[in-house]
Scaffold this active site. Structure first.
Site, PDB file in Angstrom:
ATOM      1  N   ARG A  58       0.851  -1.198   0.000  1.00  0.00           N
ATOM      2  CA  ARG A  58       0.000   0.000   0.000  1.00  0.00           C
ATOM      3  C   ARG A  58       0.889   1.251   0.000  1.00  0.00           C
ATOM      4  O   ARG A  58       2.091   1.180   0.180  1.00  0.00           O
ATOM      5  CB  ARG A  58      -0.907   0.012   1.245  1.00  0.00           C
ATOM      6  CG  ARG A  58      -2.055  -0.946   1.192  1.00  0.00           C
ATOM      7  CD  ARG A  58      -2.778  -1.039   2.524  1.00  0.00           C
ATOM      8  NE  ARG A  58      -2.003  -1.778   3.521  1.00  0.00           N
ATOM      9  CZ  ARG A  58      -2.382  -1.968   4.780  1.00  0.00           C
ATOM     10  NH1 ARG A  58      -3.521  -1.451   5.201  1.00  0.00           N
ATOM     11  NH2 ARG A  58      -1.630  -2.662   5.601  1.00  0.00           N
ATOM     12  N   LYS A 105       1.726   1.804   7.390  1.00  0.00           N
ATOM     13  CA  LYS A 105       2.049   0.961   8.547  1.00  0.00           C
ATOM     14  C   LYS A 105       2.849   1.734   9.585  1.00  0.00           C
ATOM     15  O   LYS A 105       3.475   2.751   9.303  1.00  0.00           O
ATOM     16  CB  LYS A 105       2.854  -0.263   8.112  1.00  0.00           C
ATOM     17  CG  LYS A 105       2.041  -1.254   7.309  1.00  0.00           C
ATOM     18  CD  LYS A 105       0.716  -1.597   7.949  1.00  0.00           C
ATOM     19  CE  LYS A 105       0.856  -2.353   9.273  1.00  0.00           C
ATOM     20  NZ  LYS A 105      -0.471  -2.669   9.859  1.00  0.00           N
ATOM     21  N   TYR A 153      -0.999   4.303  10.734  1.00  0.00           N
ATOM     22  CA  TYR A 153      -1.335   3.325  11.777  1.00  0.00           C
ATOM     23  C   TYR A 153      -0.147   3.191  12.718  1.00  0.00           C
ATOM     24  O   TYR A 153       1.014   3.204  12.270  1.00  0.00           O
ATOM     25  CB  TYR A 153      -1.633   1.946  11.167  1.00  0.00           C
ATOM     26  CG  TYR A 153      -2.953   1.868  10.448  1.00  0.00           C
ATOM     27  CD1 TYR A 153      -4.148   2.030  11.144  1.00  0.00           C
ATOM     28  CD2 TYR A 153      -3.016   1.634   9.085  1.00  0.00           C
ATOM     29  CE1 TYR A 153      -5.367   1.979  10.487  1.00  0.00           C
ATOM     30  CE2 TYR A 153      -4.224   1.583   8.418  1.00  0.00           C
ATOM     31  CZ  TYR A 153      -5.403   1.759   9.127  1.00  0.00           C
ATOM     32  OH  TYR A 153      -6.604   1.718   8.475  1.00  0.00           O
ATOM     33  N   HIS A 200      -0.642   1.241  16.312  1.00  0.00           N
ATOM     34  CA  HIS A 200      -0.830   0.027  17.126  1.00  0.00           C
ATOM     35  C   HIS A 200       0.205  -0.055  18.252  1.00  0.00           C
ATOM     36  O   HIS A 200       0.968  -1.021  18.348  1.00  0.00           O
ATOM     37  CB  HIS A 200      -0.755  -1.236  16.253  1.00  0.00           C
ATOM     38  CG  HIS A 200      -1.680  -1.236  15.079  1.00  0.00           C
ATOM     39  ND1 HIS A 200      -3.053  -1.273  15.205  1.00  0.00           N
ATOM     40  CD2 HIS A 200      -1.428  -1.196  13.743  1.00  0.00           C
ATOM     41  CE1 HIS A 200      -3.599  -1.260  14.003  1.00  0.00           C
ATOM     42  NE2 HIS A 200      -2.644  -1.210  13.112  1.00  0.00           N
ATOM     43  N   GLU A 213      -5.852   4.407  13.829  1.00  0.00           N
ATOM     44  CA  GLU A 213      -6.791   3.461  14.451  1.00  0.00           C
ATOM     45  C   GLU A 213      -7.500   3.984  15.693  1.00  0.00           C
ATOM     46  O   GLU A 213      -8.409   3.320  16.184  1.00  0.00           O
ATOM     47  CB  GLU A 213      -6.099   2.118  14.764  1.00  0.00           C
ATOM     48  CG  GLU A 213      -5.112   2.128  15.932  1.00  0.00           C
ATOM     49  CD  GLU A 213      -3.689   2.546  15.539  1.00  0.00           C
ATOM     50  OE1 GLU A 213      -3.505   3.042  14.412  1.00  0.00           O
ATOM     51  OE2 GLU A 213      -2.769   2.396  16.370  1.00  0.00           O
ATOM     52  N   ASP A 244      -2.688  -7.170  15.193  1.00  0.00           N
ATOM     53  CA  ASP A 244      -2.008  -5.856  15.230  1.00  0.00           C
ATOM     54  C   ASP A 244      -2.154  -5.199  16.598  1.00  0.00           C
ATOM     55  O   ASP A 244      -1.393  -4.304  16.940  1.00  0.00           O
ATOM     56  CB  ASP A 244      -2.499  -4.934  14.099  1.00  0.00           C
ATOM     57  CG  ASP A 244      -3.995  -4.751  14.090  1.00  0.00           C
ATOM     58  OD1 ASP A 244      -4.698  -5.401  14.891  1.00  0.00           O
ATOM     59  OD2 ASP A 244      -4.485  -3.951  13.282  1.00  0.00           O
TER      60      ASP A 244
HETATM   61  N1  LIG Z   1      -4.357  -7.790  10.798  1.00  0.00           N
HETATM   62  C1  LIG Z   1      -4.722  -6.809  10.003  1.00  0.00           C
HETATM   63  O1  LIG Z   1      -4.193  -6.634   8.919  1.00  0.00           O
HETATM   64  C2  LIG Z   1      -5.820  -5.895  10.400  1.00  0.00           C
HETATM   65  C3  LIG Z   1      -6.253  -5.917  11.676  1.00  0.00           C
HETATM   66  N2  LIG Z   1      -7.320  -5.160  12.077  1.00  0.00           N
HETATM   67  C4  LIG Z   1      -7.681  -5.297  13.483  1.00  0.00           C
HETATM   68  O2  LIG Z   1      -8.858  -6.067  13.657  1.00  0.00           O
HETATM   69  C5  LIG Z   1      -9.383  -5.809  14.966  1.00  0.00           C
HETATM   70  C6  LIG Z   1     -10.891  -5.589  14.904  1.00  0.00           C
HETATM   71  O3  LIG Z   1     -11.171  -4.360  14.248  1.00  0.00           O
HETATM   72  P1  LIG Z   1     -12.656  -3.815  13.995  1.00  0.00           P
HETATM   73  O4  LIG Z   1     -13.532  -4.921  13.568  1.00  0.00           O
HETATM   74  O5  LIG Z   1     -12.522  -2.628  13.131  1.00  0.00           O
HETATM   75  O6  LIG Z   1     -13.090  -3.366  15.454  1.00  0.00           O
HETATM   76  P2  LIG Z   1     -14.578  -2.991  15.933  1.00  0.00           P
HETATM   77  O7  LIG Z   1     -14.413  -2.035  17.063  1.00  0.00           O
HETATM   78  O8  LIG Z   1     -15.426  -2.623  14.786  1.00  0.00           O
HETATM   79  O9  LIG Z   1     -15.130  -4.388  16.483  1.00  0.00           O
HETATM   80  C7  LIG Z   1     -14.630  -5.012  17.617  1.00  0.00           C
HETATM   81  C8  LIG Z   1     -15.742  -5.837  18.242  1.00  0.00           C
HETATM   82  O10 LIG Z   1     -15.153  -6.620  19.295  1.00  0.00           O
HETATM   83  C9  LIG Z   1     -16.131  -6.729  20.306  1.00  0.00           C
HETATM   84  N3  LIG Z   1     -15.476  -7.175  21.537  1.00  0.00           N
HETATM   85  C10 LIG Z   1     -14.608  -6.502  22.335  1.00  0.00           C
HETATM   86  N4  LIG Z   1     -14.240  -7.265  23.369  1.00  0.00           N
HETATM   87  C11 LIG Z   1     -14.895  -8.458  23.233  1.00  0.00           C
HETATM   88  C12 LIG Z   1     -14.939  -9.655  23.998  1.00  0.00           C
HETATM   89  N5  LIG Z   1     -14.211  -9.780  25.121  1.00  0.00           N
HETATM   90  N6  LIG Z   1     -15.716 -10.680  23.559  1.00  0.00           N
HETATM   91  C13 LIG Z   1     -16.427 -10.560  22.412  1.00  0.00           C
HETATM   92  N7  LIG Z   1     -16.434  -9.431  21.656  1.00  0.00           N
HETATM   93  C14 LIG Z   1     -15.673  -8.388  22.059  1.00  0.00           C
HETATM   94  C15 LIG Z   1     -16.758  -5.343  20.358  1.00  0.00           C
HETATM   95  O11 LIG Z   1     -18.030  -5.366  20.996  1.00  0.00           O
HETATM   96  C16 LIG Z   1     -16.850  -5.008  18.864  1.00  0.00           C
HETATM   97  O12 LIG Z   1     -18.103  -5.361  18.309  1.00  0.00           O
HETATM   98  C17 LIG Z   1      -8.585  -4.597  15.462  1.00  0.00           C
HETATM   99  O13 LIG Z   1      -7.534  -5.015  16.321  1.00  0.00           O
HETATM  100  C18 LIG Z   1      -8.017  -4.022  14.207  1.00  0.00           C
HETATM  101  O14 LIG Z   1      -6.871  -3.217  14.419  1.00  0.00           O
HETATM  102  C19 LIG Z   1      -7.994  -4.361  11.203  1.00  0.00           C
HETATM  103  C20 LIG Z   1      -7.573  -4.275   9.903  1.00  0.00           C
HETATM  104  C21 LIG Z   1      -6.407  -4.992   9.404  1.00  0.00           C
HETATM  105  C1  LIG Z   2      -5.195  -1.729  10.302  1.00  0.00           C
HETATM  106  C2  LIG Z   2      -3.940  -2.357   9.933  1.00  0.00           C
HETATM  107  O1  LIG Z   2      -3.190  -2.761  10.778  1.00  0.00           O
HETATM  108  C3  LIG Z   2      -3.579  -2.504   8.553  1.00  0.00           C
HETATM  109  O2  LIG Z   2      -4.349  -2.084   7.687  1.00  0.00           O
HETATM  110  O3  LIG Z   2      -2.511  -3.056   8.280  1.00  0.00           O
HETATM  111 MG   LIG Z   3      -2.065  -4.139  11.059  1.00  0.00          MG
END
Ligand SMILES: NC(=O)C1=CN([C@@H]2O[C@H](COP(=O)(O)OP(=O)(O)OC[C@H]3O[C@@H](n4cnc5c(N)ncnc54)[C@H](O)[C@@H]3O)[C@@H](O)[C@H]2O)C=CC1
Ligand SMILES: CC(=O)C(=O)O
Ligand SMILES: [Mg+2]
Length: 371
Positions: free
Chosen positions: A15, A75, A94, A96, A118, A270
Site C-alpha cells: 500500500r 504501517k 497506523y 498500534h 486506528e 495488530d
Molecule cells: N491484521 C490486520 O491486517 C488488520 C487488523 N485489524 C484489526 O482487527 C481488529 C478488529 O477491528 P474492527 O472490527 O474494526 O473493530 P470494531 O471495534 O469494529 O469491532 C470489535 C468488536 O469486538 C467486540 N469485543 C470486544 N471485546 C470483546 C470480547 N471480550 N468478547 C467478544 N467481543 C468483544 C466489540 O463489541 C466489537 O463489536 C482490530 O484489532 C483491528 O486493528 C484491522 C484491519 C487490518
Molecule cells: C489496520 C492495519 O493494521 C492494517 O491495515 O494493516
Molecule cells: Mg495491522
C-alpha cells in the site's frame, strides 16, 4: 506545509500513504508533496503519475523524512524510520502502540507528534480510519482461512461450502464489529455455517437483523467460546478495545479442545492478538502450527490487496490529512475526533489505553496541545 510520503518497507506491504489522487488534493490546498521514488509501484502508480499529480519525487526515504513537515504513511514506522522522525514533525499513520513497547519508546524519544489512524473516532462511535482496512481484512480472513484449511496446506481438508449431501464447514467469528461483519458476510456467501460471538447485545441484535437469520449470533461467555471454538473449522479473531491490547479469548489450554487441522485467523494480531498462542507473522510466511491448530496472524493483511486497500485507506484518511496540512496542530485543537488519534506528542503518551497497556503516565491531549 511540505507533506512527505515514503515507500512502505514492512514485509510485503504494497500500500501507499498517498495515492496520486490524494496528492492532487494536497497540491490544490497549496501544499508541497514529496514522494519517495517507487512509493506507488504496488498500486501501479509510477513516479510520472505522481509528478503529473503535482508531487516532487525524492530519491530516498531519508530525503522525505528530513525535508517534510508531515509524514503520511500506512504501517507503523519500522526502527530505521522512527530514528528519522523529529520534534516538530507530524506523523500520520497506523501505529498500534499498545502491544509494541519498542516502537513506543522510539516515537517518544524522537519528539514527533504521532497521530494513529486506528484511534481517530466519529460521531457514531466508530473508528473511521480503521474501518476500511477492517472491511478488507475481514473479507480476506475467510480467503486466508479457507486456503489454510486445505489439506496440502496443513488444514483439515474441509471445503467451507460443503457440497449437496455433505455438511458445510463451520466458521466462528470472535467480535462482530467491522472485521467480524465482513468475515461473516464472506463465509456465509461461501455457504459456511457461521456464528458470531460478541459481548455487545445491541451489536448482536444489529447483526441478526443484517443477516436475517443466515448467521447465528451468541453472547460472549467462556462456555460459548469453548463450544463455538471446539466445533469450528475456522475461528476468526476480530475483537477490539480501541487503543488497548486485545483480550486473550482463546487460551493455550483451549487449543487442545479444538479440532486438529482447524485454523485460527487472528486479525486482531495488530493489537497483540486474541489467542494466547498468536504471534505476528508476515505475508512471506503467514502460518504456523501449535497443537495441530494452524495459526494465520498477518498484521498487515490489507497489504496483500493494495490496489483495493490503498484507495480505500486514502478515501478515509484524506479529510483529516488535509486538515492537518492546512492548520497544523490547530486541527487537533479544533476537532476532538482527530484529537482522539493523538497517541504521542513531544515525548508524552496522550492515549489512555496505550498509557495503561505500557505503564506510562497519561498526559491529556488538550493539556499537551495547550502547552
Ligand atoms: N491484521 C490486520 O491486517 C488488520 C487488523 N485489524 C484489526 O482487527 C481488529 C478488529 O477491528 P474492527 O472490527 O474494526 O473493530 P470494531 O471495534 O469494529 O469491532 C470489535 C468488536 O469486538 C467486540 N469485543 C470486544 N471485546 C470483546 C470480547 N471480550 N468478547 C467478544 N467481543 C468483544 C466489540 O463489541 C466489537 O463489536 C482490530 O484489532 C483491528 O486493528 C484491522 C484491519 C487490518
Ligand atoms: C489496520 C492495519 O493494521 C492494517 O491495515 O494493516
Ligand atoms: Mg495491522
Amino acid at each position: 506545509m511540505r507533506v512527505g510520503c515514503p515507500r512502505e518497507i514492512k514485509n510485503h506491504e504494497y500500500r501507499v500513504g498517498l495515492t496520486p489522487g490524494s496528492v492532487r488534493e494536497y497540491v490544490a490546498h497549496g501544499h508541497e508533496v514529496l514522494v519517495e521514488t517507487g512509493a506507488g509501484a504496488g498500486i501501479g502508480a509510477d513516479d510520472n503519475a505522481y509528478r503529473a499529480a503535482g508531487a516532487t519525487i525524492a530519491k530516498t526515504a531519508a530525503d522525505v523524512f528530513a525535508k517534510s513537515d508531515m509524514i503520511v504513511k500506512v504501517k507503523e514506522p519500522q526502527p530505521n524510520e522512527w530514528a528519522q522522525l523529529r520534534d516538530g514533525q507530524i506523523l500520520y499513520t497506523y501505529l498500534h502502540l499498545a502491544p509494541d513497547p519498542e516502537q513506543t519508546k522510539g516515537l517518544l524519544a524522537s519528539g514527533v507528534t504521532a497521530i494513529a489512524y486506528e484511534t481517530v473516532t466519529d460521531d457514531r462511535g466508530g473508528l473511521p480510519l480503521l474501518a476500511p482496512m477492517s472491511e478488507v481484512a475481514g473479507r480476506l480472513s475467510i480467503q486466508a482461512g479457507a486456503t489454510a484449511l486445505q489439506k496440502a496446506n496443513g488444514g483439515r481438508g474441509v471445503l467451507l461450502g460443503g457440497v449437496p449431501g455433505v455438511l458445510p464447514g463451520k466458521v466462528t467469528v470472535l467480535g462482530g464489529g467491522v472485521v467480524g461483519l465482513h468475515a461473516a458476510r464472506m463465509a456465509a456467501g461461501l455457504g459456511a455455517d457461521v456464528t458470531i460471538i460478541d459481548r455487545s447485545i445491541p451489536r448482536l441484535r444489529q447483526l441478526d437483523d443484517i443477516f436475517g437469520g443466515r448467521v447465528h449470533t451468541r453472547y460472549s461467555t467462556v462456555e460459548a467460546l469453548e463450544e463455538e471454538c471446539f466445533s469450528a473449522d475456522i475461528v476468526v479473531g476480530a475483537v477490539l478495545i480501541p487503543g488497548a491490547a486485545a483480550p486473550k479469548l482463546v487460551s493455550r489450554e483451549m487449543l487442545s479442545g479444538m479440532k486438529k487441522g482447524s485454523v485460527l485467523v487472528d486479525v486482531a494480531i495488530d493489537q497483540g492478538g486474541c489467542f494466547e498462542t498468536s504471534h505476528a507473522t508476515t505475508h512471506a510466511e503467514p502460518t504456523y502450527e501449535v497443537d495441530g491448530v494452524i495459526h494465520y496472524c498477518v498484521a498487515n493483511m490489507p497489504g496483500a490487496v493494495p490496489v483495493t486497500s490503498a484507495h480505500a485507506l486514502n478515501n478515509a484518511t484524506l479529510h483529516y490529512g488535509l486538515q492537518l496540512a492546512d492548520k497544523g496542530l490547530k486541527a487537533l485543537v479544533d476537532d476532538h475526533h482527530l484529537r482522539n488519534g493523538l497517541n504521542v506528542h513531544k515525548g508524552k503518551i496522550t492515549n489512555r489505553a496505550v498509557a495503561e497497556a505500557l505503564g506510562y503516565e497519561l498526559v491529556e491531549p488538550k493539556a499537551v496541545l495547550a502547552a
